[in-house]
Structures are given as C-alpha cells and as structure tokens.
Design a protein around this motif. Structure first.
Motif, PDB file in Angstrom:
ATOM      1  N   THR A  91      38.151  34.238  13.706  1.00  0.00           N
ATOM      2  CA  THR A  91      37.538  34.444  15.021  1.00  0.00           C
ATOM      3  C   THR A  91      37.762  35.873  15.513  1.00  0.00           C
ATOM      4  OG1 THR A  91      39.535  33.487  16.045  1.00  0.00           O
ATOM      5  CG2 THR A  91      37.639  32.031  15.733  1.00  0.00           C
ATOM      6  N   GLY A  92      38.941  36.429  15.213  1.00  0.00           N
ATOM      7  CA  GLY A  92      39.177  37.831  15.548  1.00  0.00           C
ATOM      8  C   GLY A  92      38.254  38.756  14.776  1.00  0.00           C
ATOM      9  N   TYR A  93      38.055  38.442  13.504  1.00  0.00           N
ATOM     10  CA  TYR A  93      37.161  39.235  12.647  1.00  0.00           C
ATOM     11  C   TYR A  93      35.759  39.281  13.239  1.00  0.00           C
ATOM     12  CZ  TYR A  93      34.546  40.523   8.400  1.00  0.00           C
ATOM     13  OH  TYR A  93      33.710  41.138   7.493  1.00  0.00           O
ATOM     14  N   TRP A  94      35.218  38.122  13.589  1.00  0.00           N
ATOM     15  CA  TRP A  94      33.843  38.075  14.087  1.00  0.00           C
ATOM     16  C   TRP A  94      33.709  38.633  15.501  1.00  0.00           C
ATOM     17  CZ3 TRP A  94      29.754  37.889  11.261  1.00  0.00           C
ATOM     18  CH2 TRP A  94      29.830  37.323   9.990  1.00  0.00           C
ATOM     19  N   SER A  95      34.746  38.505  16.320  1.00  0.00           N
ATOM     20  CA  SER A  95      34.671  39.082  17.663  1.00  0.00           C
ATOM     21  C   SER A  95      34.587  40.600  17.589  1.00  0.00           C
ATOM     22  CB  SER A  95      35.881  38.650  18.500  1.00  0.00           C
ATOM     23  OG  SER A  95      37.088  39.185  17.979  1.00  0.00           O
ATOM     24  N   PHE A  96      35.349  41.204  16.666  1.00  0.00           N
ATOM     25  CA  PHE A  96      35.278  42.656  16.504  1.00  0.00           C
ATOM     26  C   PHE A  96      33.956  43.064  15.880  1.00  0.00           C
ATOM     27  CE2 PHE A  96      39.300  45.305  16.970  1.00  0.00           C
ATOM     28  CZ  PHE A  96      39.740  44.546  18.032  1.00  0.00           C
ATOM     29  N   LYS A  97      33.462  42.249  14.982  1.00  0.00           N
ATOM     30  CA  LYS A  97      32.184  42.548  14.349  1.00  0.00           C
ATOM     31  C   LYS A  97      31.053  42.551  15.374  1.00  0.00           C
ATOM     32  CE  LYS A  97      29.741  41.420  10.057  1.00  0.00           C
ATOM     33  NZ  LYS A  97      30.120  42.664   9.370  1.00  0.00           N
ATOM     34  N   ILE A  98      31.114  41.625  16.342  1.00  0.00           N
ATOM     35  CA  ILE A  98      30.108  41.553  17.401  1.00  0.00           C
ATOM     36  C   ILE A  98      30.099  42.835  18.220  1.00  0.00           C
ATOM     37  CG2 ILE A  98      29.560  40.412  19.596  1.00  0.00           C
ATOM     38  CD1 ILE A  98      30.464  37.775  18.251  1.00  0.00           C
ATOM     39  N   PHE A  99      31.290  43.381  18.498  1.00  0.00           N
ATOM     40  CA  PHE A  99      31.386  44.610  19.288  1.00  0.00           C
ATOM     41  C   PHE A  99      31.208  45.874  18.436  1.00  0.00           C
ATOM     42  CE2 PHE A  99      33.702  41.774  22.241  1.00  0.00           C
ATOM     43  CZ  PHE A  99      33.017  42.085  23.419  1.00  0.00           C
ATOM     44  N   LYS A 100      30.911  45.655  17.146  1.00  0.00           N
ATOM     45  CA  LYS A 100      30.725  46.770  16.203  1.00  0.00           C
ATOM     46  C   LYS A 100      31.991  47.620  16.058  1.00  0.00           C
ATOM     47  CE  LYS A 100      25.733  47.009  16.961  1.00  0.00           C
ATOM     48  NZ  LYS A 100      25.442  46.192  15.775  1.00  0.00           N
ATOM     49  N   TRP A 101      33.154  46.954  16.146  1.00  0.00           N
ATOM     50  CA  TRP A 101      34.430  47.568  15.834  1.00  0.00           C
ATOM     51  C   TRP A 101      34.822  47.164  14.421  1.00  0.00           C
ATOM     52  CZ3 TRP A 101      36.621  45.274  20.968  1.00  0.00           C
ATOM     53  CH2 TRP A 101      36.220  46.067  22.046  1.00  0.00           C
ATOM     54  N   ASN A 102      35.872  47.757  13.903  1.00  0.00           N
ATOM     55  CA  ASN A 102      36.343  47.415  12.573  1.00  0.00           C
ATOM     56  C   ASN A 102      36.806  45.955  12.536  1.00  0.00           C
ATOM     57  OD1 ASN A 102      37.609  47.183  10.102  1.00  0.00           O
ATOM     58  ND2 ASN A 102      39.018  48.882  10.395  1.00  0.00           N
ATOM     59  N   PRO A 103      36.094  45.071  11.860  1.00  0.00           N
ATOM     60  CA  PRO A 103      36.449  43.635  11.888  1.00  0.00           C
ATOM     61  C   PRO A 103      37.783  43.319  11.232  1.00  0.00           C
ATOM     62  CG  PRO A 103      34.738  44.055  10.252  1.00  0.00           C
ATOM     63  CD  PRO A 103      34.904  45.328  11.024  1.00  0.00           C
ATOM     64  N   LEU A 104      38.261  44.195  10.335  1.00  0.00           N
ATOM     65  CA  LEU A 104      39.554  43.962   9.699  1.00  0.00           C
ATOM     66  C   LEU A 104      40.679  43.958  10.723  1.00  0.00           C
ATOM     67  CD1 LEU A 104      39.233  46.257   6.542  1.00  0.00           C
ATOM     68  CD2 LEU A 104      38.791  43.805   6.718  1.00  0.00           C
ATOM     69  N   ILE A 105      40.531  44.757  11.777  1.00  0.00           N
ATOM     70  CA  ILE A 105      41.546  44.816  12.820  1.00  0.00           C
ATOM     71  C   ILE A 105      41.523  43.539  13.645  1.00  0.00           C
ATOM     72  CG2 ILE A 105      42.437  46.152  14.762  1.00  0.00           C
ATOM     73  CD1 ILE A 105      42.521  47.490  11.951  1.00  0.00           C
ATOM     74  N   GLY A 106      40.343  42.972  13.834  1.00  0.00           N
ATOM     75  CA  GLY A 106      40.258  41.682  14.502  1.00  0.00           C
ATOM     76  C   GLY A 106      40.963  40.602  13.709  1.00  0.00           C
ATOM     77  N   ALA A 107      40.795  40.635  12.390  1.00  0.00           N
ATOM     78  CA  ALA A 107      41.445  39.654  11.522  1.00  0.00           C
ATOM     79  C   ALA A 107      42.960  39.826  11.502  1.00  0.00           C
ATOM     80  CB  ALA A 107      40.893  39.761  10.103  1.00  0.00           C
TER      81      ALA A 107
END
Length: 328
Positions: free
Chosen positions: A242-258
C-alpha cells in the motif's frame, strides 16, 4: 576480495547483510561483542547514535526549497501505514471476537501493534540506498508512529479502549527532528559543509545496520511461532504494497513507500503498554509480545529483500533512472 561488490549484488545488501550478521552473532554468541568500552559502544549500543548522525548528514543534503516535499512524503507514509495497517488489525480484532480471542493463532493486539508501527532504522537505511535526501528526511514525520500511539488510536476508533494520554511526547518527536534540522541548517548556510556531510550518509548504513542486528535474536522467531512469522510477512505485504502504490500515485519513488513495511523493535513493548491502559488486553499480553517480536525479526529480514526485488523489477522494466526521484 571484492566484498562490497558482492554485498551490493544482494537486494538491500548494504543493510541486510550487516543486520543478519549482527543478528546471527547475537543469537549464537550474544556476549561476543558485549565486552564494554568502544567495541560494545559501536557494535552493540551504537545504533541510535549512528542513525542520528546519518540523519544529520542526510538533513544537510536537503535544499531549503524542497522541505515541503519531505513533509508530504512523511505524512503520506504515516497516514497509509495507520489506515491500512489499522484496518487489517481491526478486521482481525473482530474475527477473533474481541481482545481476548485469537484468529488463526494471532492475538489482535499483536496484529495492530505490528501493523501500525514501522522500523525507522530500516526505513532510513532503505531510503539511503534507494532514495533521495527528501526521502530520508521524511522519517522525521514517520517517527511519530514509534511506540503505542497509533495502536491506541486504532483501538480508540474501534471503541475498545479510550485514547490515553502520555503515549506520545512532543519532546521525543523534537528529539528525532533535531539532528535533521541541524544538518539542514548547516547544509543550507554553507555548500562546503553540505558536500562534506554528504559523504558520511552512505558509509554509516552498514554500521548502524549491524548494531540493529546485535539487538535482534533469531530465537524470537522460534518463540513467536508460525503465527508471528506470518504476521511479519503480512506486515511487509500489506503496508509495504500500500505504501508502494500510494507513492506511485503521487509520482514519487515507490520503493520508498514500500520501505515502511516493517515492525519496529520498540513495538515489542506495545502489548504490555496497552494492557496497562486496559485490562481487557492483559489476557494475551505474553503471546502478543512474542508474536510482535517475531514480526520485528521477520520484517527486518524480509523487507530489504522485498524492496530489492521491486527495485530489480523497476530497473528491468524502465531503467535505473526511474529508481529515484530527482533532487532539487
């Protein structure tokens, strides 16, 4: 011998290899490095100090124009971790039939505690390897979920217990933020200081990772049993994805969300703290404690591998340039 080159081939290697080495030594020879003086101070008790120094170095790399981005990322991580982790914990709470029940061997309080609390040291290390200075600085906000606060908030929403005072100290929050702020000031008043301090961040990762490992025992997995291991896997998958996809939605690095998909070591104390506030949770407090401990160890091992796997997929699909966001 090309030790560093070999370690870097392992997903999250600069974090996970020293951490596992420390945990292995702590499991089979716990007193080997606990001999006092500089050795114990660096390799056993040094994690907090080394992480603080890492945060100062990372803070020095933040441009004054981009601080708002760091806050936005930290707030997003904090919110996503709480909403999705807390929602899953609430589901287990109801399936278990309340505080004293179990669902598939899992104590509800253990699930909520493990899901709503993240390992700051692990996040910082992964952000240091895969992210930017903005990503590292986001930890100052994410650190708010250290301790029982968000577990209590979840239980308060459930109506299980009332929100108690004293679980979150503004002084503790400032204590996390201050090293980043000092580095931020130093880096923005002098470009030479920014360059000098920037060299220290990456070097510190394996050292504080080893010290973190020296406070983890593989015995916690055995004691927590299969449910505790399963809990750790669920923490990585549910809050990491969920962290991965939330960052992906905001066009941030999704790895950091994960990278938020972990359970912090201090979450082990949460069941006991909750039981103190509400006797309804005292019945399963010992079982919940060892299950959270198992989740701590499981996520510490699994999350760097999981994030490394995601990084390889992104690199293979889009190219290495997409692994990190651009810094100002």
């Amino acid at each position: 011998m090309r030790v560093m080159q070999s370690v870097q081939k392992i997903p999250g290697g600069m974090m996970v290899v020293p951490l596992l080495l420390g945990a292995l030594i702590n499991t089979i020879m716990p007193q080997a490095l606990r001999i006092g003086n500089f050795t114990e101070a660096l390799f056993v008790n040094g994690a907090s100090t080394l992480i603080a120094l890492f945060l100062l170095c990372a803070g020095s790399q933040i441009n004054v124009r981009s601080f708002g981005v760091s806050f936005g990322k930290g707030f997003t991580l904090l919110t996503v971790k709480w909403i999705f982790g807390g929602a899953f914990g609430a589901l287990i709470f109801y399936l278990a039939g309340g505080a004293e029940g179990l669902f598939l061997g899992l104590a509800p309080i253990a699930v909520i505690a493990a899901m709503t609390n993240s390992n700051g040291g692990l996040y910082v290390a992964l952000a240091g390897q895969y992210g930017t200075s903005e990503d590292k600085a986001a930890y100052s906000v994410l650190a708010m979920n250290d301790g029982p606060l968000f577990t209590m908030l979840t239980l308060s929403v459930l109506g299980a217990v009332g929100l108690q005072g004293g679980f979150f100290s503004i002084t503790a929050f400032i204590g996390v933020l201050l090293p980043i702020l000092i580095g931020f000031i130093l880096g923005n008043i002098d470009e030479d200081l920014r360059t000098f301090l920037g060299k220290g961040a990456d070097m510190l990762i394996p050292f504080f990772a080893f010290a973190l490992g020296m406070n983890i025992s593989f015995a916690a997995i055995i004691e927590g049993g299969l449910p505790g291991i399963v809990l750790g896997v669920l923490v990585v998958l549910i809050t990491g994805i969920t962290g991965y996809w939330s960052f992906k939605i905001f066009k941030w690095n999704p790895l950091i969300g994960a990278a938020e998909g972990s359970t912090a070591g201090n979450a082990v104390a949460t069941p006991a703290a909750i039981a103190t506030a509400s006797t309804a949770f005292a019945y399963n407090v010992e079982l919940a404690t060892v299950q959270v401990a198992a989740s701590v160890v499981t996520t510490a091992i699994l999350l760097p591998i999981f994030v490394g796997y995601l990084a390889k997929r992104i690199e293979k699909k889009n190219g290495k340039q997409d692994l990190v966001t651009s810094e100002e």
